[in-house]
Design an enzyme around this catalytic site. Structure first.
Site, PDB file in Angstrom:
ATOM      1  N   CYS A   9      10.414 -96.023   0.324  1.00  0.00           N
ATOM      2  CA  CYS A   9      10.637 -94.576   0.136  1.00  0.00           C
ATOM      3  C   CYS A   9      12.157 -94.162  -0.269  1.00  0.00           C
ATOM      4  CB  CYS A   9      10.195 -94.069   1.405  1.00  0.00           C
ATOM      5  SG  CYS A   9       8.489 -93.756   1.778  1.00  0.00           S
ATOM      6  N   ASN A  10      12.780 -95.073  -0.901  1.00  0.00           N
ATOM      7  CA  ASN A  10      14.096 -95.053  -1.436  1.00  0.00           C
ATOM      8  C   ASN A  10      14.272 -95.426  -3.006  1.00  0.00           C
ATOM      9  OD1 ASN A  10      16.722 -94.865  -2.133  1.00  0.00           O
ATOM     10  ND2 ASN A  10      17.431 -95.593   0.089  1.00  0.00           N
TER      11      ASN A  10
END
Length: 850
Positions: free
Chosen positions: A422-423
């Site tokens: 999630c980055n």
């Protein structure tokens, strides 16, 4: 051939590690801590603490004793139980602020459903000023190395006309020198701006300076130095506070979202937004829920919020029992570790040791084994967290897909995380993925969170391991052994110069100078001492990776040699010589499924004893029989039970698909629960709830309905492919797998296929488009990607590393074996054919011409 496992039985000793890093542990042996507080992780190497850390057993026991002794009522009431809840929750708020070295006079704690919910709350209530005319309006600025939940704030700011400014890590300080503080109108001096950055990257573990907080607030850093106004700082501390101390008195960020399961492991689904009281008064509330109003009118647009910040923003009844459990989280955390500084030093030492060894591992040709994504050499705990992010490389320098690494790790019971975490911003930066490549990868079918790890040979993500206060030196050893066992071309080599340099920067009190003297095989005395490696001879018979599909089977024709039905999903096979087809595959294949007490599917991945349950279908008597050692057989009816009012409907999921089913009753539930030693039930798929097959729909595969099978109606494997893999296993078999031996039938059972054929060539089935077996025509829907489930011995329920390990090796990292089929019924016919062993198999190859 000779074994290499003996070379890596010991990767250094705990005693030597303690000598070089005296901050290991918390005054007791880590093994004692594990045995007392974390018995459930026996034989598991848990390395995903950045995902969630693990809760100690005493924390949950104390919480249970608390709620068993006390009556906690809804805090919005005023009776004694409600007052107890209110007072206890307020005590927890104070405890949280104390942990971060601040007080209620400085900060307020707003409880939220998660850290993401805390960020959304701020996005919705921050006093954004829209740009208009010559006025720039508010700026939403964020470091590109930020979690998705931070970047997602622009979904709120964009429609408001607020400009978004992504800032790379290199720009914060470098660009500050280029921008003197500009003079703007008085109007713009009061405009609020928000700068967001992570205290610690959840991708690489890099710690960004906490001094950025005051630097941005005082407009000394970019982008604040370029724009006048009032600058607020959101410090995303979710990844940071699990293993590091945060002092808000020294670094007074305006908004600090946190997630408690990252700190304690329990409870999940609870976060908080710590708000600096100076900034809290500017937050604007739109929606108001129960408990947030001082007064309001239902018939008139009149609303007065509560004055207390927390009461104003905590809509509805808070999750008060979860909040109360935090008391016990803090108590046990401090009791076991002393303080957060101890945790930081303990976890950093483990991460540094693992980084040193992994970065020095080399293949036999001197090529590095790993490409590590970091911005430092793990020299300072204030600059680097206990996170290690990397991709593995083969001896030719090609990236090994993270999905393949993850599958192999499961064989060794190593739990870690893969993907982009999630980055996306950090993933792009470290892996050099352009914006255009992200869009092309999406067109190629890759979405966040899937297992498409390589597109055109380039990685779409990476592997991340992370440590917690209950992590041990043995966890590091297990991880490094796994890497060496599965991904290093032997004999193992080490980068001696790099290792010596890394050692030289260890703090003086934590290291001992050693004279590096050369020993056989190109290693040094100190390296040999650390790794305790005894050189083993290299066999000339070492198989070459990437076996080509050229081994010919001597049979003159392809035939169907075996038919297997699996009436109960994940239970043993039922072999037949002929069997009718149905609308969803072989008749009654995967029609039943065992679920736990919560209705969740039980598979052999969770419960290996399922393979010891032997279903048998008798079409003559229309019954399903279940047999297992030590149990009396039990029988169930085959006929449709959908209309039986005595059986309750239930729902479950298979591969993300919702399925409707019927519970098969108490008698079989007791039988299964007794054998498996845990509460469970048997359910049967409802005939009036079709489940559509998704595989291959984007490639022209015809629509089809499924039973409770994972992906497709049928799975076919080729004996020639099994034979090739069997030869590889025989050559590779060593003590790492306890000399597990295989024969053809045992290996066939591991792959749990419906149809087994005698092929002419290994893996030729992967080039087929259609196949005819007897009088039945099938379309090939795709290859079957394998996981650790093929490591379960179907006769005993024990786990082994083979054959997944050898499958990966002999296929250059690919772990596909067998193909999925779907039946192509004859037009204008409702009849289904019968398959028979001995039938001729005729295949059509894919049309690869352009």
């Amino acid at each position: 051939m000779e074994s290499y496992w003996s070379e890596v039985c010991e990767l250094g000793s705990l005693e030597s590690f303690k000598e070089s890093w005296p901050h290991y542990g918390f005054g007791v042996e880590q093994r004692e801590l594990i045995q007392r507080e974390f018995t459930r992780i026996k034989d598991i190497t848990y390395l995903d603490h950045a995902g969630t850390t693990l809760f100690p057993e005493s924390q949950v026991k104390r919480f249970y004793e608390d709620i068993s002794r006390n009556v906690y009522g809804n805090p919005h009431s005023h009776n004694p139980s409600s007052r107890l809840t209110h007072d206890t929750v307020e005590s927890v708020r104070y405890r949280i602020l104390e942990h971060f070295n601040t007080s209620p006079e400085e900060y307020s704690v707003i409880f939220t459903a998660s850290c993401t919910a805390a960020l959304k709350l701020l996005a919705d209530s921050f006093p954004w000023v829209s740009a208009s005319g010559d006025h720039l309006g508010s700026l939403f600025c964020f470091l590109t190395d930020n979690h998705t939940s931070v970047v997602g704030i622009r979904g709120v700011t964009g429609p408001k006309g607020v400009k978004t400014v992504p800032v790379s890590p290199q720009e914060v300080e470098a660009k500050a020198k280029d921008f003197p503080v500009a003079v703007h109108s008085g109007h713009e001096c009061s405009v609020p701006h928000l700068f967001c950055y992570p205290a610690q990257s959840n991708f690489s573990g890099r710690k960004y300076p906490l001094s950025y907080v005051k630097g941005v607030q005082s407009q000394q850093l970019y982008p604040a130095c370029e724009h006048r106004g009032r600058w607020f700082v959101l410090l995303d501390a979710a990844c940071f506070v699990g293993c590091s101390p945060l002092d808000l008195k020294q670094h007074p960020a305006d908004f600090v979202p946190i997630s408690f399961y990252k700190m304690f492991g329990f409870p999940t689904g609870l976060g908080a937004l710590l708000v600096r009281n100076e900034a809290a008064e500017l937050l604007k509330k739109g929606y108001f829920g129960g408990g947030t109003a001082a007064a309001y009118l239902a018939g008139e647009d009149y609303f007065v919020p509560r004055s207390n910040v927390a009461n104003r923003f905590e809509d509805g009844t808070i999750s008060f029992l979860d909040i109360i459990s935090l008391h016990h989280g803090f108590d046990v955390l401090y009791k076991l570790t002393g303080n957060m500084v101890n945790i930081q030093l303990h976890t950093f030492g483990l991460a540094r040791y693992t980084y040193m060894m992994l970065s020095c591992l080399q293949h036999n040709n001197g090529q590095p084994v790993a490409r590590i994504y970091c911005d430092n050499e793990f020299e300072d705990a204030s600059e680097q967290g206990a996170v290690l992010n990397f991709n593995l490389l083969d001896c030719l320098g090609r990236v090994v897909g993270y999905s393949q690494v993850d599958k192999m790790a499961c064989l060794f019971n190593i739990h870690m995380r893969t993907g982009c975490f999630c980055n996306t911003g950090a993933c792009q930066a470290y892996l050099s993925i352009s914006n255009q490549e992200v869009k092309r990868n999406l067109q190629a079918g890759h979405v966040c969170g899937d297992n498409i790890d390589l597109v055109d040979g380039r990685p779409t993500g990476s592997v991340r391991i992370s440590f917690g206060y209950m992590s041990t030196f043995e966890d590091c050893q297990s991880f490094l052994k796994f890497i060496i066992n599965c991904f290093v071309e032997k004999p193992l080599r080490l980068d001696k110069e790099r290792l010596a340099r890394l050692r030289s920067v260890v703090p003086a009190e934590a290291s001992a100078s050693e004279e590096l003297t050369t020993v056989p095989n190109g290693r040094t005395v100190s390296e040999a001492k650390d790794l305790n490696i005894s050189p083993a001879p290299v066999s000339d018979a070492l198989p070459i990776r990437g076996v080509l599909k050229t081994q010919k089977n001597r049979e003159k024709a392809r035939t169907l040699t075996n038919i297997f039905i699996y009436p109960v999903k994940s239970c043993a096979a039922f072999e037949v010589t002929e069997w009718p087809l149905g609308p969803q595959g072989l008749l009654f294949d995967r029609t039943w499924m065992v679920v736990n007490e919560n209705g969740v599917c039980l598979s052999q991945k969770r419960e290996t004893k399922l393979c010891l349950i032997h279903p048998h279908i008798c079409l003559a008597s229309s019954t399903l029989h279940l047999q297992a050692s030590g149990m009396d057989p039990i029988a169930l009816p085959l006929e449709a039970i959908d209309e039986n009012p005595n059986l309750r409907k239930c729902q479950s999921k298979v591969c993300g698909d919702r399925v409707q089913a019927f519970d098969c009753g108490e008698k079989v539930s007791v039988w299964l629960s007794t054998f498996l030693g845990k509460p469970c039930r048997l359910i049967r798929q409802s005939s009036d709830f079709p489940r559509d097959m998704k595989m291959g729909q984007d490639k022209g595969v015809c629509p089809a309905t499924l039973s409770l099978a994972n992906e497709a109606q049928f799975l076919l494997i080729n004996r020639a492919s099994v034979a090739l893999l069997l030869d590889h296993i025989a050559n590779e078999n060593d003590c790492a797998d306890n000399n597990t031996s295989f024969d053809m039938i045992q290996l066939i059972h591991r792959f749990r296929a419906n149809l087994v054929i005698s092929g002419l060539e290994a893996f030729e089935e992967e080039d087929w488009s259609d196949v005819k077996i007897g009088g039945a025509l099938f379309q090939v829907a795709g290859n079957c990607g394998r996981c650790q489930m093929i490591g379960i011995n179907q006769a005993s329920g024990t786990r082994t590393q083979e054959p997944l390990k050898s499958l990966s090796e002999c296929r250059s990292g690919k772990v596909t074996f067998g193909v999925y089929l779907l039946h192509q019924p004859q037009r204008n016919s409702n009849a289904y054919p019968t398959l028979s062993v001995g039938s001729t198999v005729i295949a059509d190859a894919k049309n690869t011409s352009k």
